[in-house]
Design a protein around this motif. Structure first.
Motif, short mmCIF file in Angstrom:
data_model
loop_
_atom_site.label_atom_id
_atom_site.label_comp_id
_atom_site.label_asym_id
_atom_site.label_seq_id
_atom_site.Cartn_x
_atom_site.Cartn_y
_atom_site.Cartn_z
N ILE A 159 78.39 51.38 47.12
CA ILE A 159 79.19 51.39 48.35
C ILE A 159 79.40 52.85 48.75
CG2 ILE A 159 81.39 50.74 49.41
CD1 ILE A 159 81.60 48.53 47.35
N PRO A 160 78.82 53.27 49.85
CA PRO A 160 78.92 54.69 50.23
C PRO A 160 80.35 55.07 50.60
CG PRO A 160 77.94 53.42 52.00
CD PRO A 160 78.05 52.50 50.84
N PRO A 161 80.85 56.20 50.03
CA PRO A 161 82.21 56.62 50.39
C PRO A 161 82.30 57.20 51.80
CG PRO A 161 81.18 58.22 48.91
CD PRO A 161 80.23 57.07 49.02
N THR A 162 81.20 57.75 52.31
CA THR A 162 81.19 58.32 53.66
C THR A 162 79.92 57.88 54.37
OG1 THR A 162 80.13 60.34 52.83
CG2 THR A 162 82.54 60.35 52.98
N PRO A 163 79.90 57.88 55.71
CA PRO A 163 78.74 57.39 56.45
C PRO A 163 77.46 58.19 56.22
CG PRO A 163 80.68 57.48 57.85
CD PRO A 163 81.05 58.18 56.59
N GLU A 164 77.57 59.46 55.78
CA GLU A 164 76.35 60.25 55.65
C GLU A 164 75.53 59.91 54.41
OE1 GLU A 164 79.85 62.75 54.10
OE2 GLU A 164 79.38 61.52 55.86
#
Length: 392
Positions: free
Chosen positions: A55-60
Motif C-alpha cells: 500500500i503506497p504511503p504517498t502517490p509518487e
C-alpha cells in the motif's frame, strides 16, 4: 513501516523459478528469476499468494515488475505476473514492467490484452421467455426430425426398389443375421412380458367387473385388448428399446471409427449394406413377434381366468371364439409392418448421425429409443382411430 529487504526466493538453481520483492526509493520492485513456466506454476502461485499487496504511503510510489532475470516464460508464467500486477494496481500502486526482451514483451502484452477483454454478457431471460424459447426449439426440432425421417425413408425406398433391378445388391447373410438377432432372440422377453400383462389385465378386469356380476366379460376385454392393442404395442415398444437401440449403437460405432467412410471409399453403399437388411429383417420379424405376443397375452389371461374365474381350457376357448373374430386379429397385425419400418428407420438414421465421441453415441442411442417409442404410440393411436372410424 516499509521493509526494504523483504525477500522471498524459491529454489536457487539457475533455471529454478524465484522472485524477491524489494523497495528502491519510491519504487516497489518484484524481481523475477529462473523459468516461469506451467511446470512451475503451482509453486509460484502459492508463493505469490503469500505476498502482501503493498500500500503506497504517498502517490509518487510506483510498482515495477523486473523480468530481466527470467530465463524462460510461457503463458502461465506471464499470467501469474499479470495477476500480481493487477493486484498492485487495485491497491493504488501504478505498476509497469522492466527488463523485458522483445519476445517476452509480446507475450506480456498479449496476456494483458486478453485480461482486459470483456466477456460476453449473459442474457438473463424471464421465465415466460425461457418457456417460449424452449417450446420454439422443441417445435423446430420436431419439424427438422420429420423432414430428416421423410428424406431417409425416401432413400431406403429407392434402395429397396433398386433391388428389383439389381438383385445381387441384397445382402442375404446380413438379412438372416439381423432376423436372428431382432426376431428369434427377442422371443423369450416378448413372450414373458405379454404373458404377464395378459394375466394382469385379466385379474384387474375381473376385480373391476365383479361388483356388477359381469366377471365373464373380462375374457372379452382381454381378448380384444390383446389382439388389437396390447400385443402390437408391447411388442413394438420392446423391439424399439432392444433392436432400435442396437441398430443405432452398431451403425454409430462404425461411424465413429470411420468405417462407413471407408465403405464409401471402396464403393460399398452403406444403405444397401447396413440399413436395408436391418429394415427388411425387422419388417419380417415384428409381425411374427406380434403374433407371438397376441398368443402369450391370451395365454396369460387364460391362466388367470382359470385361477380367479375357475374356467377350464375349453370354456375359455369358447368364450374367446365368441368375443373376437378375424378382424380384431388383423386390426393389430396390420400395424406391425408400419411400426417395424418406423423403428428401423429411426434406429439407422440416428446411428448415421453419430459424431466422433462416446457422448454423441449415447445421446443418439437414447434419442433413437425415445423417438421410436413416441412414433409407435402415435402410429397406434392413428390406426386405432382410423379402424374405429371405418367400423373395423
Amino acid at each position: 513501516m516499509l521493509k526494504r529487504d523483504h525477500q522471498l526466493v524459491l529454489p536457487t538453481q539457475a533455471r529454478a523459478p524465484g522472485f524477491r520483492v524489494e523497495l528502491s526509493g519510491t519504487t516497489f520492485r518484484l524481481v523475477a528469476t529462473g523459468a516461469w513456466t506451467v511446470a512451475e506454476a503451482a509453486d509460484l502461485d502459492k508463493a505469490l499468494k503469500r505476498l502482501r499487496v503493498p500500500i503506497p504511503p504517498t502517490p509518487e510510489f510506483t510498482g515495477e515488475m523486473d523480468i530481466a532475470g527470467i530465463a524462460e516464460i510461457d503463458t502461465a508464467g506471464a499470467w501469474l505476473l499479470q495477476r500480481t500486477a493487477n493486484a498492485w494496481q487495485k491497491g493504488g500502486l501504478r505498476t509497469h514492467y522492466a527488463g523485458a526482451t522483445e519476445g517476452f514483451r509480446i507475450l506480456i502484452e498479449e496476456v494483458q490484452r486478453r485480461g482486459r477483454a470483456q466477456l460476453p454478457a449473459i442474457e438473463k431471460k424471464g421465465a415466460l421467455r425461457q418457456m417460449t424459447d424452449d417450446l420454439t426449439k422443441a417445435a423446430t426440432g420436431v419439424w427438422r426430425d420429420a423432414v430428416q425421417l421423410t428424406g431417409f425413408l425416401g432413400e431406403v425406398t429407392a434402395a429397396f426398389l433398386r433391388l428389383f433391378r439389381e438383385p445381387w445388391r441384397f445382402r442375404t447373410t446380413s438379412f438372416v443375421h439381423h432376423l436372428d438377432h431382432a426376431g428369434l432372440r427377442a422371443v423369450p422377453i416378448i413372450a414373458l412380458i405379454c404373458f404377464l400383462i395378459g394375466a394382469v389385465v385379466m385379474q384387474q378386469g375381473v376385480g373391476q367387473l365383479r361388483p356388477f356380476g359381469a366377471e365373464p366379460f373380462a375374457v372379452n376385454m382381454v381378448a380384444i385388448l390383446a389382439l388389437r392393442e396390447v400385443g402390437i404395442l408391447l411388442t413394438a415398444i420392446m423391439v424399439a428399446g432392444r433392436s432400435g437401440s442396437a441398430f443405432t449403437a452398431e451403425i454409430g460405432s462404425m461411424k465413429m471409427r470411420e468405417e462407413i467412410d471407408a465403405m464409401r471409399t471402396l464403393g460399398i453403399d452403406p444403405m444397401d449394406t447396413l440399413v436395408l437388411p436391418r429394415v427388411l429383417a425387422l419388417v419380417v420379424a415384428l409381425p411374427l413377434l406380434t403374433f407371438l405376443g397376441d398368443i402369450m397375452g391370451l395365454a396369460g389371461g387364460g391362466v388367470m381366468a382359470f385361477g380367479v374365474l375357475g374356467l377350464d381350457l375349453s370354456t375359455y376357448m369358447d368364450k374367446l371364439h365368441e368375443a373376437v373374430d378375424f378382424q380384431h386379429f388383423m386390426a393389430g397385425m396390420i400395424k406391425a409392418p408400419f411400426a417395424a419400418v418406423i423403428i428401423a428407420l429411426v434406429g439407422c438414421m440416428e446411428g448415421l448421425k453419430v459424431e466422433g465421441s462416446a457422448e454423441s453415441l449415447g445421446t443418439h442411442v437414447t434419442s433413437a429409443v425415445v423417438k421410436a417409442i413416441f412414433l409407435v404410440i402415435i402410429l397406434d393411436a392413428v390406426f386405432a382411430m382410423f379402424l374405429s372410424g371405418i367400423g373395423v
